[in-house]
Scaffold this motif. Structure first.
Motif, PDB file in Angstrom:
ATOM      1  N   HIS A  60       0.836  -1.203   0.000  1.00 24.49           N
ATOM      2  CA  HIS A  60       0.000   0.000   0.000  1.00 24.49           C
ATOM      3  C   HIS A  60       0.873   1.256   0.000  1.00 24.49           C
ATOM      4  N   SER A  61       1.933   1.249   0.787  1.00 24.23           N
ATOM      5  CA  SER A  61       2.830   2.424   0.848  1.00 24.23           C
ATOM      6  C   SER A  61       3.484   2.683  -0.496  1.00 24.23           C
TER       7      SER A  61
ATOM      8  N   ARG B 230       0.955   4.304  -2.730  1.00 23.34           N
ATOM      9  CA  ARG B 230       0.754   5.708  -2.334  1.00 23.34           C
ATOM     10  C   ARG B 230       1.892   6.590  -2.847  1.00 23.34           C
TER      11      ARG B 230
ATOM     12  N   ASP C  90      -8.399  -0.005  -1.371  1.00 15.47           N
ATOM     13  CA  ASP C  90      -7.545  -1.158  -1.096  1.00 15.47           C
ATOM     14  C   ASP C  90      -8.458  -2.347  -0.811  1.00 15.47           C
TER      15      ASP C  90
ATOM     16  N   TYR D  58      -7.031  -0.531   8.997  1.00 16.57           N
ATOM     17  CA  TYR D  58      -6.465   0.749   9.433  1.00 16.57           C
ATOM     18  C   TYR D  58      -5.469   0.576  10.585  1.00 16.57           C
TER      19      TYR D  58
ATOM     20  N   TYR E 170      -2.315  -1.214   9.321  1.00 14.09           N
ATOM     21  CA  TYR E 170      -1.424  -0.361   8.548  1.00 14.09           C
ATOM     22  C   TYR E 170      -0.710   0.660   9.450  1.00 14.09           C
ATOM     23  N   GLN E 171      -1.434   1.204  10.436  1.00 13.93           N
ATOM     24  CA  GLN E 171      -0.806   2.157  11.359  1.00 13.93           C
ATOM     25  C   GLN E 171       0.374   1.517  12.084  1.00 13.93           C
TER      26      GLN E 171
ATOM     27  N   CYS F  31       2.356   2.746   7.825  1.00 18.50           N
ATOM     28  CA  CYS F  31       1.810   3.051   6.498  1.00 18.50           C
ATOM     29  C   CYS F  31       0.929   4.280   6.602  1.00 18.50           C
ATOM     30  N   ASP F  32       1.316   5.338   5.920  1.00 15.38           N
ATOM     31  CA  ASP F  32       0.600   6.611   5.983  1.00 15.38           C
ATOM     32  C   ASP F  32      -0.766   6.488   5.331  1.00 15.38           C
ATOM     33  N   MET F  33      -1.801   6.912   6.068  1.00 18.14           N
ATOM     34  CA  MET F  33      -3.154   6.850   5.536  1.00 18.14           C
ATOM     35  C   MET F  33      -4.006   7.921   6.231  1.00 18.14           C
TER      36      MET F  33
ATOM     37  N   HIS G 262     -11.517   8.012   6.358  1.00 17.56           N
ATOM     38  CA  HIS G 262     -11.537   6.898   5.413  1.00 17.56           C
ATOM     39  C   HIS G 262     -12.804   6.087   5.647  1.00 17.56           C
TER      40      HIS G 262
ATOM     41  N   TYR H 182     -10.333   5.965   0.522  1.00 18.87           N
ATOM     42  CA  TYR H 182     -10.159   7.355   0.940  1.00 18.87           C
ATOM     43  C   TYR H 182      -9.795   8.186  -0.283  1.00 18.87           C
TER      44      TYR H 182
END
Length: 351
Positions: free
Chosen positions: A129-130, A133, A154, A181, A184-185, A189-191, A195, A349
């Motif tokens: 995912h990163s 992005r 995703d 979420y 990923y945190q 992983c920036d998000m 969302h 998002y």
């Protein structure tokens, strides 16, 4: 950790992950490139160049307003229908770079599809995912200076045969099935905080001659569908599973969060919207009494309360219990019948 918070799924379950990035180009956007063809040519070349930079090896540029649908398969196959592009692939082996463009046509949405590759997809999901992005940040920086949002979706799913153990595959793996979420945190992983998430399970059931015989509905399509719907909802009773749907209209079900999308349909796709935060039960059905189809789809959506700090393991165990009850009611043969279960996690998002 209590075993009830872990879902013991067969070790031959297949994992898939893909990210879909969508932009809605305006007339002003197309005018910045002089024409749609020039737009697609420039954007697709940029798309493939940046994908190489991020080592994204299975990517597809789509500008024909067809929705991509992704499934696991031992062979790499791509099919197009009027409304869909179906991608079948094995993440361990298959790589691809394709552009699906309709010349002289202004697409309502330009889509960029990124399929995860390699092994251990769930463990590496945040890293993948990163990388996507980073790609999108670079891609957006090279677009015309026109206000434009990119919608990022995703999608992750695990698919397996409900009866794998009865067919001889007794090995299982204990999944916590953590929400995307916080997962990923934890992996940096920036998000964005704003969302939308939805988690659910689908089951595909072929409507065989034997099934109709078991339900004693040889001639009435309406009775067949009503019997299936009643058996499904009955199997879920008492298990805190009350966000349900049955789709038996020959269309591919797409499950979405109703806070973002509303239920709608076209000739091939049935979008179904649920609100995981709502307290009221939801039982949705999509079938016609005079339309006999080859398979029915059954959907169970997780509620906000099912999203525990541990994960969705407890939810999945209740789902498994309901599905086995359902299968017994239909007198399915565990050694012969295939009942494909898919556990889905979606997060989306704007960026």
């Amino acid at each position: 950790m209590s075993s009830k918070h872990r879902a013991y799924l067969p070790t031959n379950a297949h994992s898939n992950q893909y990210l879909l990035a969508e932009i809605k180009p305006s007339d002003e956007f197309y005018e910045a490139f002089n024409s749609s063809d020039h737009c697609y040519d420039k954007l697709s070349r940029l798309f493939f160049r940046l994908a190489e930079d991020e080592q994204l090896t299975n990517v597809h540029f789509i500008a024909n307003d067809k929705l991509p649908v992704v499934r696991f398969h031992t062979e790499a196959l791509t099919f197009q229908t009027d409304k869909q592009i179906l991608f079948f692939y094995n993440p361990n082996f298959h790589e691809a770079q394709n552009a699906f463009i309709k010349p002289d046509y202004k697409a309502r949405k330009i889509r960029m599809l990124f399929l995860a590759t390699g092994s251990e997809l769930r463990a590496n999901a945040a890293t993948f995912h990163s990388r996507v992005r980073r790609f999108l940040v670079k891609f957006k920086a090279e677009l015309p200076n026109i206000k434009l949002d990119i919608k990022v979706r995703d999608h992750q799913h695990l698919s397996y045969d409900l009866f794998a153990k009865s067919k001889g595959h007794k090995e299982t793996y204990a999944y916590k099935l953590r929400a995307l979420y916080p997962r990923y945190q934890a992996r940096k992983c920036d998000m964005p905080e704003k969302h939308s998430e939805i988690t659910y399970v689908t089951v595909t059931l072929p409507l065989t001659r034997r099934l109709k015989h078991n339900l004693k509905v040889h001639h009435s399509t309406a009775d067949l569908y009503q019997s299936l719907q009643d058996a499904f909802s009955k199997a879920c009773e008492g298990k805190e599973l009350d966000r349900l749907a049955m789709v038996a209209n020959g269309k591919t079900p797409l499950v979405r969060n109703s806070q973002v999308d509303v239920s709608e349909e076209n000739s091939e796709l049935q979008k179904i919207s649920f609100d995981p935060a709502a307290s009221d039960p939801q039982l949705l059905s999509f079938w016609q009494p005079d339309n006999l189809v080859e398979a029915a789809h059954f959907i169970i959506v997780a509620s906000q309360q099912d999203k525990t700090e541990v994960g969705y393991g407890l939810f999945m165990n209740r789902v498994e219990s309901a599905l086995h009850t359902f299968a017994k009611k239909l007198a399915l043969r565990e050694e012969k019948d295939d009942v494909v279960v898919r556990f889905y996690q979606h997060i989306s998002y704007l960026m």
